[in-house]
Design a protein around this motif. Structure first.
Motif, PDB file in Angstrom:
ATOM      1  N   ARG A   1      -2.660   0.429  16.272  1.00 25.84           N
ATOM      2  CA  ARG A   1      -3.902  -0.260  15.896  1.00 25.84           C
ATOM      3  C   ARG A   1      -4.621   0.499  14.779  1.00 25.84           C
ATOM      4  N   GLN A   2      -4.665   1.827  14.898  1.00 30.91           N
ATOM      5  CA  GLN A   2      -5.324   2.632  13.874  1.00 30.91           C
ATOM      6  C   GLN A   2      -4.587   2.555  12.547  1.00 30.91           C
ATOM      7  N   HIS A   3      -3.262   2.550  12.587  1.00 32.20           N
ATOM      8  CA  HIS A   3      -2.479   2.442  11.346  1.00 32.20           C
ATOM      9  C   HIS A   3      -2.711   1.083  10.678  1.00 32.20           C
ATOM     10  N   LEU A   4      -2.759   0.018  11.476  1.00 30.85           N
ATOM     11  CA  LEU A   4      -2.965  -1.312  10.906  1.00 30.85           C
ATOM     12  C   LEU A   4      -4.367  -1.426  10.317  1.00 30.85           C
ATOM     13  N   LYS A   5      -5.327  -0.794  10.990  1.00 32.53           N
ATOM     14  CA  LYS A   5      -6.696  -0.774  10.470  1.00 32.53           C
ATOM     15  C   LYS A   5      -6.751  -0.039   9.127  1.00 32.53           C
ATOM     16  N   LEU A   6      -6.067   1.096   9.052  1.00 29.87           N
ATOM     17  CA  LEU A   6      -6.007   1.856   7.803  1.00 29.87           C
ATOM     18  C   LEU A   6      -5.304   1.064   6.705  1.00 29.87           C
ATOM     19  N   ALA A   7      -4.273   0.316   7.073  1.00 31.12           N
ATOM     20  CA  ALA A   7      -3.566  -0.514   6.091  1.00 31.12           C
ATOM     21  C   ALA A   7      -4.511  -1.551   5.489  1.00 31.12           C
ATOM     22  N   ALA A   8      -5.315  -2.180   6.330  1.00 27.27           N
ATOM     23  CA  ALA A   8      -6.281  -3.164   5.846  1.00 27.27           C
ATOM     24  C   ALA A   8      -7.328  -2.507   4.956  1.00 27.27           C
ATOM     25  N   GLN A   9      -7.771  -1.320   5.353  1.00 31.46           N
ATOM     26  CA  GLN A   9      -8.738  -0.571   4.556  1.00 31.46           C
ATOM     27  C   GLN A   9      -8.184  -0.248   3.170  1.00 31.46           C
ATOM     28  N   GLN A  10      -6.951   0.241   3.121  1.00 26.23           N
ATOM     29  CA  GLN A  10      -6.329   0.615   1.857  1.00 26.23           C
ATOM     30  C   GLN A  10      -6.112  -0.618   0.982  1.00 26.23           C
ATOM     31  N   ALA A  11      -5.820  -1.743   1.604  1.00 22.77           N
ATOM     32  CA  ALA A  11      -5.647  -2.975   0.845  1.00 22.77           C
ATOM     33  C   ALA A  11      -6.967  -3.397   0.209  1.00 22.77           C
ATOM     34  N   THR A  12      -8.046  -3.281   0.958  1.00 24.86           N
ATOM     35  CA  THR A  12      -9.363  -3.625   0.406  1.00 24.86           C
ATOM     36  C   THR A  12      -9.705  -2.731  -0.780  1.00 24.86           C
ATOM     37  N   ALA A  13      -9.297  -1.467  -0.715  1.00 20.66           N
ATOM     38  CA  ALA A  13      -9.554  -0.518  -1.806  1.00 20.66           C
ATOM     39  C   ALA A  13      -8.566  -0.666  -2.957  1.00 20.66           C
ATOM     40  N   GLY A  14      -7.550  -1.537  -2.786  1.00 21.39           N
ATOM     41  CA  GLY A  14      -6.562  -1.719  -3.843  1.00 21.39           C
ATOM     42  C   GLY A  14      -5.517  -0.626  -3.910  1.00 21.39           C
ATOM     43  N   GLU A  15      -5.398   0.166  -2.848  1.00 21.43           N
ATOM     44  CA  GLU A  15      -4.395   1.233  -2.784  1.00 21.43           C
ATOM     45  C   GLU A  15      -3.138   0.667  -2.121  1.00 21.43           C
ATOM     46  N   TRP A  16      -2.314  -0.015  -2.913  1.00 22.36           N
ATOM     47  CA  TRP A  16      -1.228  -0.813  -2.349  1.00 22.36           C
ATOM     48  C   TRP A  16      -0.110   0.033  -1.755  1.00 22.36           C
ATOM     49  N   SER A  17       0.205   1.147  -2.378  1.00 22.06           N
ATOM     50  CA  SER A  17       1.229   2.027  -1.832  1.00 22.06           C
ATOM     51  C   SER A  17       0.811   2.539  -0.447  1.00 22.06           C
ATOM     52  N   ALA A  18      -0.434   2.972  -0.336  1.00 22.72           N
ATOM     53  CA  ALA A  18      -0.948   3.460   0.951  1.00 22.72           C
ATOM     54  C   ALA A  18      -1.021   2.332   1.971  1.00 22.72           C
ATOM     55  N   CYS A  19      -1.349   1.128   1.515  1.00 22.96           N
ATOM     56  CA  CYS A  19      -1.400  -0.041   2.402  1.00 22.96           C
ATOM     57  C   CYS A  19      -0.033  -0.287   3.032  1.00 22.96           C
ATOM     58  N   ILE A  20       1.020  -0.256   2.199  1.00 23.60           N
ATOM     59  CA  ILE A  20       2.375  -0.489   2.710  1.00 23.60           C
ATOM     60  C   ILE A  20       2.786   0.630   3.655  1.00 23.60           C
ATOM     61  N   ARG A  21       2.465   1.860   3.287  1.00 27.54           N
ATOM     62  CA  ARG A  21       2.819   3.008   4.124  1.00 27.54           C
ATOM     63  C   ARG A  21       2.199   2.880   5.522  1.00 27.54           C
ATOM     64  N   GLU A  22       0.910   2.553   5.573  1.00 23.14           N
ATOM     65  CA  GLU A  22       0.242   2.444   6.860  1.00 23.14           C
ATOM     66  C   GLU A  22       0.721   1.215   7.644  1.00 23.14           C
ATOM     67  N   SER A  23       1.091   0.149   6.930  1.00 27.69           N
ATOM     68  CA  SER A  23       1.635  -1.038   7.598  1.00 27.69           C
ATOM     69  C   SER A  23       2.939  -0.690   8.309  1.00 27.69           C
ATOM     70  N   ILE A  24       3.806   0.050   7.611  1.00 26.74           N
ATOM     71  CA  ILE A  24       5.071   0.483   8.210  1.00 26.74           C
ATOM     72  C   ILE A  24       4.818   1.461   9.360  1.00 26.74           C
TER      73      ILE A  24
END
Length: 287
Positions: free
Chosen positions: A170-193
């Motif tokens: 849950r925390q990783h998915l939350k971080l993925a959404a956060q990174q996506a909002t910030a436009g940090e796409w590499s970090a978004c994918i990393r946290e999604s995985i």
């Protein structure tokens, strides 16, 4: 759209007459004048309702004081809850701030212990009204979305991750959404995985990646072999691309963009729900 089949009840007179453009879905990072006005009206109403004798009191006094110190890193003794001072400062965030400043302010308030109980619902309602490219998920996170279907997928994933055993995912998915909002796409994918991997360990505690958990589900007869191979190939892409799994070593090298990030966020959110439901069906995860 012809004059005969338009629904005038859902548009202004000027829009129905073709003088003003019809409402459209906003793009990522876009904040329209309407969205700025509607969000400020929402926050202004809350602050006005918390004003007594010229001062902000109650929940919003706590939220704004903590924001003064913890978000803006200003000295505590300089905070004044005076409404005439607070209102212009907060208004400027919505009137002239970037999308990061606006959504950063709102998300910070969402996560504060004194946040009003219906703040998330009311905020999301206004984001929908203005056709923003963002929504509220998990009651405390603002996430970009490309469609209503993607919204439903992400919300379903958070609902499936509600159990304590899935707190890491849950925390990783939350971080993925956060990174996506910030436009940090590499970090978004990393946290999604990472959310997928964390879910996997609930199926097979010894698993270090996706393959052993899918093999376990395949043996249980809940995942078809061809489908398993498809999942592994998608997982392999996200694991192999430089910068996704080793951001500290390859920061800025990964060749991913907004399209990749949003796809992987939605795909991994859907995959998390899939793994949990399959794991429960196989008796590997308790209800």
């Amino acid at each position: 759209m012809t004059v005969e089949n338009i629904d005038r009840s859902k548009m202004t007179f000027e829009q129905a007459e073709g003088v003003h453009p019809l409402p459209r879905q906003l793009k990522l990072r876009e904040v329209s004048p309407q969205l700025r006005a509607v969000l400020w009206d929402f926050v202004y109403s809350l602050l006005s309702g918390s004003s007594r004798d010229g001062n902000i009191v109650g929940r919003w006094a706590y939220i704004l004081r903590d924001m003064h110190v913890q978000r803006f890193h200003r000295m505590a003794d300089e905070f004044r809850p005076n409404a005439q001072r607070v209102f212009p400062d907060v208004k400027q965030v919505f009137a002239g701030g970037s999308y990061l400043e606006i959504f950063g302010f709102l998300e910070w308030a969402l996560r504060h212990p004194h946040c009003p109980h219906d703040f998330a619902y009311q905020l999301d309602k206004r984001l929908r009204q203005c056709q923003a490219a963002y929504c509220v998920v998990n009651q405390d996170t603002i996430s970009p979305i490309s469609s209503e279907e993607e919204r439903a997928t992400i919300e379903r994933a958070f609902a499936n991750l509600a159990s304590t055993e899935f707190n890491g995912a849950r925390q990783h998915l939350k971080l993925a959404a956060q990174q996506a909002t910030a436009g940090e796409w590499s970090a978004c994918i990393r946290e999604s995985i990472n959310a997928v991997e964390s879910t996997v360990r609930c199926i097979d505690p010894k698993a270090q990646d996706l393959r052993p958990a899918l093999a376990t589900l395949e043996r249980q007869g809940t995942v078809h072999g061809s489908l398993k191979e498809g999942f592994l190939k998608l997982y392999g892409y996200a694991s192999d691309e430089k910068g996704l799994r080793h951001s500290l070593a390859f920061d800025g090298v990964a060749k991913v963009d907004e399209t990749d990030g949003l796809f992987m966020l939605g795909a991994c959110a859907s995959f998390v729900s899939y793994l949990i439901n399959k794991g429960r069906a196989a008796g590997l995860i308790k209800e």
